[in-house]
Design a protein around this motif. Sequence first.
Motif: not given
Length: 261
Positions: A106-128
Amino acid sequence: MGIEDVKNIILVLSGKGGVGKSSVAAHLALTLRDLNFKVGLLDVDLCGPSIPYMLNMEGKDVHQCSEGWMPVFTDPSQSFAVMSIGFLLNDRNDAVIWRGPKKNAMIKQFLTDVHWQSLDYLVVDMPPGTSDEHITLAENIKNASNVGAILVTTPQAVAISDVLREITFCKKASLPIVGIIENMSGFVCPNCKECSAVFSKGGGEILAKESKLPFLGSIPLDPKFALCIGKRCLKEVIEESETLKAFYSIAETIVGSMQIH
């Protein structure tokens, strides 16, 4: 598609749960948006996806397009994009009971299959903590243009000791550490504005000095903090909140320290 056009990736990490990591991630992303950057917020805390609830975005749908999944946008300008497994659950109380391989996929899919377009910053909320999800994400962003980790702690000794493990993980995973944030650093009285050290104060700054890492700032316990999540467009709310003032200072420091803008 994916993170190819993302200029900067910020991982928000904590050694333990309950230190306000997701709140910090959400407000940091919103503050960067307020500073006129195009921002994405990715929630990979798969077992505790709180970002949709925090941003009052529950019930929003994720749609498919020719480039993949479209993130959920908060406004017509599409300056703030959000993706979370919370959008894929039928009910916010549904438990995500997955083994490691399914989480990693699922994490790989979020990174490869989501069309984020051009972003200045991608903030990632990680698990603890440090788990499979952390390793998977670190491996899949190692070729990204600019990556930095932000470590969130509270002043107590038990939280600080857990951050030391997070620092070790970042070093082993070759993740540059942007700095440390001390959350819940004192309580701001809504009447007299005096800040009282409920959980002690300064532990995060001491840890940063001892670890030779930048200290990004302290965020107090502020009664207005919870009210600001869904009302960031109201100028009077922002100006009256000591917490949001702290976030602006922290965000500006982060922007200045990241190499690619």
